[in-house]
Design an enzyme around this catalytic site. Structure first.
Site, PDB file in Angstrom:
ATOM      1  N   GLY A 153      -3.954   7.152  -2.466  1.00  0.00           N
ATOM      2  CA  GLY A 153      -4.326   6.139  -1.487  1.00  0.00           C
ATOM      3  C   GLY A 153      -5.706   6.384  -0.908  1.00  0.00           C
ATOM      4  O   GLY A 153      -6.735   6.102  -1.554  1.00  0.00           O
ATOM      5  N   THR A 154      -5.731   6.956   0.276  1.00  0.00           N
ATOM      6  CA  THR A 154      -6.972   7.163   1.024  1.00  0.00           C
ATOM      7  C   THR A 154      -8.057   7.869   0.202  1.00  0.00           C
ATOM      8  O   THR A 154      -9.246   7.596   0.374  1.00  0.00           O
ATOM      9  CB  THR A 154      -6.646   7.962   2.310  1.00  0.00           C
ATOM     10  OG1 THR A 154      -5.682   7.199   3.053  1.00  0.00           O
ATOM     11  CG2 THR A 154      -7.853   8.203   3.168  1.00  0.00           C
ATOM     12  N   THR A 207       2.168   5.085   6.151  1.00  0.00           N
ATOM     13  CA  THR A 207       1.375   5.816   7.145  1.00  0.00           C
ATOM     14  C   THR A 207       2.221   6.213   8.356  1.00  0.00           C
ATOM     15  O   THR A 207       3.218   5.574   8.685  1.00  0.00           O
ATOM     16  CB  THR A 207       0.198   4.953   7.621  1.00  0.00           C
ATOM     17  OG1 THR A 207       0.707   3.707   8.100  1.00  0.00           O
ATOM     18  CG2 THR A 207      -0.788   4.705   6.510  1.00  0.00           C
ATOM     19  N   CYS A 237       6.851  -3.132   8.116  1.00  0.00           N
ATOM     20  CA  CYS A 237       6.326  -4.278   8.881  1.00  0.00           C
ATOM     21  C   CYS A 237       7.133  -4.498  10.149  1.00  0.00           C
ATOM     22  O   CYS A 237       8.336  -4.249  10.180  1.00  0.00           O
ATOM     23  CB  CYS A 237       6.447  -5.557   8.062  1.00  0.00           C
ATOM     24  SG  CYS A 237       5.686  -5.453   6.487  1.00  0.00           S
TER      25      CYS A 237
HETATM   26  C1  LIG Z   1      -6.362   0.944   4.761  1.00  0.00           C
HETATM   27  C2  LIG Z   1      -4.921   1.100   4.338  1.00  0.00           C
HETATM   28  C3  LIG Z   1      -4.168  -0.055   4.077  1.00  0.00           C
HETATM   29  C4  LIG Z   1      -2.829   0.062   3.691  1.00  0.00           C
HETATM   30  N1  LIG Z   1      -2.105  -1.071   3.413  1.00  0.00           N
HETATM   31  C5  LIG Z   1      -0.833  -0.972   2.962  1.00  0.00           C
HETATM   32  C6  LIG Z   1      -0.108  -2.135   2.563  1.00  0.00           C
HETATM   33  O1  LIG Z   1      -0.617  -3.255   2.568  1.00  0.00           O
HETATM   34  N2  LIG Z   1       1.188  -1.975   2.152  1.00  0.00           N
HETATM   35  C7  LIG Z   1       1.787  -0.728   2.091  1.00  0.00           C
HETATM   36  O2  LIG Z   1       2.965  -0.624   1.699  1.00  0.00           O
HETATM   37  N3  LIG Z   1       1.102   0.392   2.426  1.00  0.00           N
HETATM   38  C8  LIG Z   1      -0.179   0.301   2.852  1.00  0.00           C
HETATM   39  N4  LIG Z   1      -0.891   1.435   3.165  1.00  0.00           N
HETATM   40  C9  LIG Z   1      -0.237   2.755   3.036  1.00  0.00           C
HETATM   41  C10 LIG Z   1      -0.611   3.444   1.701  1.00  0.00           C
HETATM   42  O3  LIG Z   1      -0.193   2.677   0.591  1.00  0.00           O
HETATM   43  C11 LIG Z   1       0.010   4.860   1.630  1.00  0.00           C
HETATM   44  O4  LIG Z   1       1.418   4.750   1.681  1.00  0.00           O
HETATM   45  C12 LIG Z   1      -0.445   5.789   2.750  1.00  0.00           C
HETATM   46  O5  LIG Z   1      -1.794   5.554   3.091  1.00  0.00           O
HETATM   47  C13 LIG Z   1      -0.259   7.277   2.418  1.00  0.00           C
HETATM   48  O6  LIG Z   1      -1.020   7.661   1.288  1.00  0.00           O
HETATM   49  P1  LIG Z   1      -2.516   8.291   1.377  1.00  0.00           P
HETATM   50  O7  LIG Z   1      -2.480   9.349   2.447  1.00  0.00           O
HETATM   51  O8  LIG Z   1      -2.805   8.810   0.028  1.00  0.00           O
HETATM   52  O9  LIG Z   1      -3.417   7.154   1.774  1.00  0.00           O
HETATM   53  C14 LIG Z   1      -2.221   1.351   3.568  1.00  0.00           C
HETATM   54  C15 LIG Z   1      -3.000   2.484   3.819  1.00  0.00           C
HETATM   55  C16 LIG Z   1      -4.327   2.376   4.194  1.00  0.00           C
HETATM   56  C17 LIG Z   1      -5.115   3.632   4.438  1.00  0.00           C
END
Ligand SMILES: Cc1cc2nc3c(=O)[nH]c(=O)nc-3n(C[C@H](O)[C@H](O)[C@H](O)COP(=O)(O)O)c2cc1C
Length: 312
Positions: A274-275, A202, A139
């Site tokens: 996640g995604t 991300t 953040c």
């Molecule tokens: C739409 C979206 C919202 C997310 N919101 C958060 C969040 O509120 N807190 C957090 O720690 N990570 C958040 N993330 C990050 C995911 O938890 C994760 O760490 C990241 O997307 C990598 O994993 P992935 O490629 O499988 O999505 C968010 C990711 C996406 C795509």
């Protein structure tokens, strides 16, 4: 090669331990991609999951960012959701009872504008029925020009130290990949008393609409996730595993059992999807089945034995 039948081989022990947070299997879902589980419960039996990291919580409710929030990219997506959520008080009163009707661990993902806000949330959650707190240090730090907490080693030390003092709960610290030396940050987080590290959040990215000559997202940049980030995430899990002793919850582009195996070989004790949930709500089931089959095929009697079992 003839197809082998593994259906008769003994079921591996899927239980893993994240330093005090025991999971019935290594499959969890990543914060911000699963809400509080309600929407997915219509598609998949949530009891399959060992844990849910809930949508990022803030002290007060947030509407999130204006304008377009999601952009598809080759092999992934950019998001700028801006932590839309109903606030920590609402979560405690209304979402915990729903999640407690399932056999899964609840991880509360917390987000602050300031270190004081993180601490207030950690204190509130200490008395709530959650199994773990996940401190999201990606953040923007309002008192420090909006730079993410997780990118400055001194600030990381301060926030983890103070949140650790504010709560007795199991503490996961979620690292930002947007740093020069992920090992340095991981060592600080471990030294300040975190029980576990999760990564990656991300990656900072940008997409431009060439016809409007404007960024797709109102804020310009957003967070890149999905298969495109997987090799970076695997490398970072590997680096962190070599730098610290506390367990790792790995994530970044996981959508198959093979992906989960890759992260565990790199050093993760458990993984988060996640995604991939957006494209396939049954992804956790698919990943769990794929991982189980791999363990049987390669004669692992326990999932935990996969962690870091890389032949170099
Ligand atoms: C739409 C979206 C919202 C997310 N919101 C958060 C969040 O509120 N807190 C957090 O720690 N990570 C958040 N993330 C990050 C995911 O938890 C994760 O760490 C990241 O997307 C990598 O994993 P992935 O490629 O499988 O999505 C968010 C990711 C996406 C795509």
């Amino acid at each position: 090669m003839p197809k082998q039948d593994f259906s008769t081989s003994t079921q591996p022990d899927m239980c893993v331990d994240l330093n005090g947070l025991t999971l019935k299997n290594p499959i969890t879902v990543a914060s911000g991609t699963y809400g509080f589980g309600r929407e997915y419960a219509e598609w998949i039996d949530l009891n399959i999951l060992s844990a849910i990291s809930v949508k990022g919580l803030t002290l007060e409710p947030r509407e999130g960012n204006e304008g377009r929030r999601i952009v598809e990219t080759p092999m992934g997506m950019l998001n700028s959701v801006g932590l839309q959520n109903p606030g920590v008080h609402y979560f405690i009163e209304n979402e915990i009872p729903f999640l407690r009707s399932y056999d899964l661990k609840i991880i509360a993902n917390i987000n602050g504008n300031t270190i004081e806000e993180y601490c207030q949330m950690a204190e509130l959650l200490s008395d709530a029925d959650v199994d773990s707190i996940e401190l999201n240090i990606s953040c923007p730090n309002v008192k420090n020009g909006g730079l993410a907490f997780g990118t400055n080693p001194a600030v990381v030390q301060d926030v983890v130290k103070r949140v650790r003092k504010a709560s007795k709960k199991h503490l996961i610290v979620k690292l930002s990949p947007n740093v020069t030396d992920i090992k340095e940050i991981a060592r600080i987080v471990e030294a300040e008393g975190a029980d576990c590290i999760s990564l990656i959040n991300t990656l900072s990215g940008m997409g431009i609409d060439i016809y409007k000559r404007k960024p797709f997202l109102k804020r310009g940049n957003g967070g890149l996730s999905g298969p495109a980030v997987k090799p970076i995430a695997v490398r970072m899990v590997y680096d962190v595993h070599s730098a610290v002793k506390i367990p790792i919850l790995g994530m970044g582009g996981i959508s198959t059992g093979e992906d989960a195996v890759e992260f565990m070989l790199a050093g993760a004790s458990a993984i988060a999807i996640g995604t991939a949930n957006f494209a396939n709500p049954l992804a956790p089931k698919k990943v769990l089945e794929g991982l189980t089959q791999y363990l049987k095929q390669y004669h692992y009697d326990a999932a935990k034995k996969l962690t870091g079992d890389l032949r170099i």
